[in-house]
Write a protein that holds these residues in place. Structure first.
Motif, PDB file in Angstrom:
ATOM      1  N   ASN A   1      -4.322 -32.487 -31.468  1.00 47.44           N
ATOM      2  CA  ASN A   1      -5.727 -32.702 -31.114  1.00 47.44           C
ATOM      3  C   ASN A   1      -6.664 -31.987 -32.085  1.00 47.44           C
ATOM      4  OD1 ASN A   1      -4.970 -34.337 -29.046  1.00 47.44           O
ATOM      5  ND2 ASN A   1      -5.536 -32.932 -27.398  1.00 47.44           N
TER       6      ASN A   1
ATOM      7  N   SER B   1     -10.199 -36.747 -29.074  1.00 48.66           N
ATOM      8  CA  SER B   1      -8.732 -36.761 -29.163  1.00 48.66           C
ATOM      9  C   SER B   1      -8.174 -37.669 -28.069  1.00 48.66           C
ATOM     10  CB  SER B   1      -8.213 -35.332 -28.949  1.00 48.66           C
ATOM     11  OG  SER B   1      -8.300 -35.010 -27.559  1.00 48.66           O
TER      12      SER B   1
ATOM     13  N   TYR C   1       0.483 -39.391 -28.891  1.00 48.26           N
ATOM     14  CA  TYR C   1      -0.469 -38.511 -29.583  1.00 48.26           C
ATOM     15  C   TYR C   1      -0.154 -38.477 -31.086  1.00 48.26           C
ATOM     16  CZ  TYR C   1      -2.699 -36.614 -25.336  1.00 48.26           C
ATOM     17  OH  TYR C   1      -3.424 -36.456 -24.173  1.00 48.26           O
TER      18      TYR C   1
ATOM     19  N   GLU D   1     -13.898 -31.641 -28.540  1.00 46.78           N
ATOM     20  CA  GLU D   1     -12.931 -32.442 -29.285  1.00 46.78           C
ATOM     21  C   GLU D   1     -13.138 -33.940 -29.110  1.00 46.78           C
ATOM     22  OE1 GLU D   1      -9.887 -30.979 -26.140  1.00 46.78           O
ATOM     23  OE2 GLU D   1      -8.780 -32.408 -27.385  1.00 46.78           O
TER      24      GLU D   1
END
Ligand code: U5P
Length: 240
Positions: A54, A199, A230, A197
């Protein structure tokens, strides 16, 4: 740049003052953790490598947002899990932008997940773990003194500008940007900047070909393959 005193600990990040003999005032160090929570902390787990992924994704995207005319808190990456950012006062409002119906929007309004929205929808929630981030409107934020009217106008304008940048950015990488959550902060001058963030924790990403979920819904909905999703998003974002 070294970490000073811990200023804030959230579910996925820690924020530190800058330490040392001559601390750079006006800057913070943000550290990304592997902790994942869903449903307001009811569901908790560690997703190995998530913090680094992230951080890398956010670090890849933020300078491009700056180049597109969106002011942000980002200064530079410090390490695999750390960034140096401008110290801001976070506006306690989570700003959600939706391109396609999903999640709480689908549930609340009875609209099937995956239904494209003819124009983007901006929603606001009060950033409160204790209350479960309840939906609010801009009058609520104004009345309770969380932001000024010009700041709220600017926040909406910037949120839509982020959407206008990110939607084609992800489309070029074979990803449908379904929705996302942003947070904004104010500098000492009162200027609004994008913070936090961007992400798979804070966006819904669906593969453009298969509609496979490449985001935190894999964790929320026990779909498996969380780390792989991810990593795949990081790969696509940093490919070109
Ligand atoms: N979202 C967050 N944090 C929250 C709630 C939602 O980042 O506390 C993000 C989700 O990842 C999704 C969007 O991309 O906001 C809308 O979520 P929902 O309101 O449909 O659950």
């Amino acid at each position: 740049v070294t970490r000073g005193e811990l200023r804030y600990e959230g579910k996925a990040k820690r924020v530190y003052a800058v330490g040392g003999a001559t601390p750079d005032t006006g800057q913070y160090i943000v550290e990304y953790k592997d902790d994942a929570t869903a449903f307001n902390g009811v569901k908790k787990a560690q997703i190995s490598g998530k913090g680094a992924i992230n951080n890398a994704i956010t670090v890849a995207i933020y300078p491009q947002l700056e180049a597109a005319g969106i002011p942000t808190h980002f200064i530079r990456q410090l390490s695999e899990r750390e960034q140096l950012v401008k110290a801001v006062s976070i506006v306690p409002v989570e700003v959600i932008v939706r391109n396609v119906a999903a999640g709480s929007f689908s549930k609340r309004l009875g609209i099937e997940e995956g239904t494209p929205l003819p124009r983007p929808v901006v929603e606001y929630c009060y950033k409160s773990d204790a209350l479960g981030d309840p939906l609010i409107n801009t009058d609520t934020a104004l009345s309770l003194g969380w932001a000024t009217e010009p700041q709220l106008v600017r926040i909406r304008e910037l949120a839509l500008k982020v959407r206008d940048f990110l939607t084609p950015f992800f489309a070029q990488r074979g990803v449908r940007l379904i929705d996302f959550k942003l947070e904004f902060g104010t500098l000492a001058s009162g200027e609004v900047v994008l913070a936090d963030e961007i992400s798979p924790d804070t966006c819904r990403f669906w593969d453009a070909e298969t509609n496979e979920k490449l985001d935190k819904d894999r964790f929320r909905r026990d779909l498996g393959g969380v780390e792989d999703a991810y990593s795949e998003m990081l790969r696509r974002i940093t490919k070109n």
